[in-house]
Design a protein around this motif. Structure first.
Motif, short mmCIF file in Angstrom:
data_model
loop_
_atom_site.label_atom_id
_atom_site.label_comp_id
_atom_site.label_asym_id
_atom_site.label_seq_id
_atom_site.Cartn_x
_atom_site.Cartn_y
_atom_site.Cartn_z
N ASP A 67 0.82 -1.21 0.00
CA ASP A 67 0.00 0.00 0.00
C ASP A 67 0.86 1.26 0.00
O ASP A 67 0.45 2.30 0.49
N ASP A 68 2.09 1.14 -0.50
CA ASP A 68 3.00 2.29 -0.48
C ASP A 68 3.61 2.48 -1.87
O ASP A 68 4.81 2.27 -2.08
N LEU A 69 2.75 2.86 -2.81
CA LEU A 69 3.20 3.03 -4.19
C LEU A 69 4.10 4.26 -4.32
O LEU A 69 3.75 5.33 -3.84
N ARG A 70 5.25 4.06 -4.94
CA ARG A 70 6.15 5.18 -5.23
C ARG A 70 6.28 5.31 -6.74
O ARG A 70 6.49 4.32 -7.42
N VAL A 71 6.15 6.53 -7.21
CA VAL A 71 6.21 6.81 -8.64
C VAL A 71 7.42 7.70 -8.91
O VAL A 71 7.62 8.71 -8.21
N PHE A 72 8.22 7.33 -9.87
CA PHE A 72 9.39 8.13 -10.25
C PHE A 72 9.32 8.40 -11.74
O PHE A 72 9.46 7.48 -12.55
N VAL A 73 9.11 9.66 -12.09
CA VAL A 73 9.12 10.06 -13.50
C VAL A 73 10.42 10.85 -13.72
O VAL A 73 10.79 11.69 -12.89
N ASN A 74 11.11 10.56 -14.82
CA ASN A 74 12.40 11.20 -15.13
C ASN A 74 13.40 11.10 -13.97
O ASN A 74 14.03 12.10 -13.59
N PRO A 75 13.57 9.89 -13.40
CA PRO A 75 14.48 9.78 -12.25
C PRO A 75 15.94 9.98 -12.66
O PRO A 75 16.34 9.63 -13.76
N GLU A 76 16.69 10.59 -11.73
CA GLU A 76 18.14 10.78 -11.92
C GLU A 76 18.80 10.42 -10.60
O GLU A 76 18.29 10.82 -9.54
N ILE A 77 19.95 9.77 -10.66
CA ILE A 77 20.73 9.49 -9.46
C ILE A 77 21.66 10.69 -9.25
O ILE A 77 22.47 11.01 -10.12
N LEU A 78 21.51 11.37 -8.11
CA LEU A 78 22.34 12.55 -7.83
C LEU A 78 23.66 12.13 -7.20
O LEU A 78 24.69 12.74 -7.44
N SER A 79 23.60 11.11 -6.34
CA SER A 79 24.83 10.58 -5.76
C SER A 79 24.60 9.15 -5.33
O SER A 79 23.47 8.74 -5.08
N ALA A 80 25.70 8.41 -5.28
CA ALA A 80 25.63 7.01 -4.89
C ALA A 80 26.82 6.70 -4.01
O ALA A 80 27.90 7.26 -4.22
N GLU A 81 26.61 5.85 -3.00
CA GLU A 81 27.75 5.45 -2.19
C GLU A 81 27.66 4.02 -1.72
O GLU A 81 26.57 3.44 -1.62
#
Ligand code: NI
Length: 166
Positions: A67-81
């Motif tokens: 019951d926790d839908l997450r929608v990502f349109v045009n996603p970009e990774i800003l940083s990763a570690e």
């Protein structure tokens, strides 16, 4: 509406998705259909590429209660570690699971289905899932990270399976 999901090694899974620029009823409908398709499968994430729509849209729900839908349109990774190894599966590669190493934490910027921009820090399963789904948008499936031998075996297995399914 539940949409048909493309199965590896379908060449349409290699298409690169385009940015969404128009946040009209088409995007709202796509997000609804993708969520319905993901829940029906059932899966924890789905990229538009997997339903043969080549737009930068992903849906994710890693909650136990679904019951926790997450929608990502045009996603970009800003940083990763960091690094984390996780056993992954994919609705486009039914019945196959294998370990993939990805970033342990990511900071993502995306828009929701109304075009509102948000940023999110993710770790654990959510971080893995975001990276997995974002790969689909650039034509990559998690099995592309496996050795050529494993991939060849898998392609044979998938073809057999698809022949049997008719
Ligand atoms: Ni997938």
């Amino acid at each position: 509406m539940v949409l048909p999901i493309l199965e590896y090694p379908d060449p349409r899974l290699k298409k690169v998705a385009a940015r969404v620029t128009d946040f009209g009823p088409d995007v709202a409908r796509l997000v609804r259909d993708m969520a319905e398709t993901m829940y029906a499968a059932p899966g924890i994430g789905l990229a538009a590429t997997q339903v043969d729509v080549h737009k930068r849209v992903i849906v994710i729900d890693i909650s136990e209660a679904r019951d926790d839908l997450r929608v990502f349109v045009n996603p970009e990774i800003l940083s990763a570690e960091g690094e984390a190894e996780c056993e992954e599966g994919c609705l486009s590669v039914p019945g196959y699971y294998d370990k993939v190493t990805r970033a342990a934490k990511v900071r993502v910027r995306a828009q929701d289905e109304h075009g509102r921009t948000f940023e999110l820090d993710a770790d654990g399963l959510l971080a893995v899932c975001i990276q997995h789904e974002m790969d689909h948008l650039v034509g990559k499936v998690f099995v592309d990270y496996l050795s050529p031998l494993k991939r060849a075996r898998l392609a044979t297995r998938m073809k057999k399976r698809q022949r049997m399914a008719g």
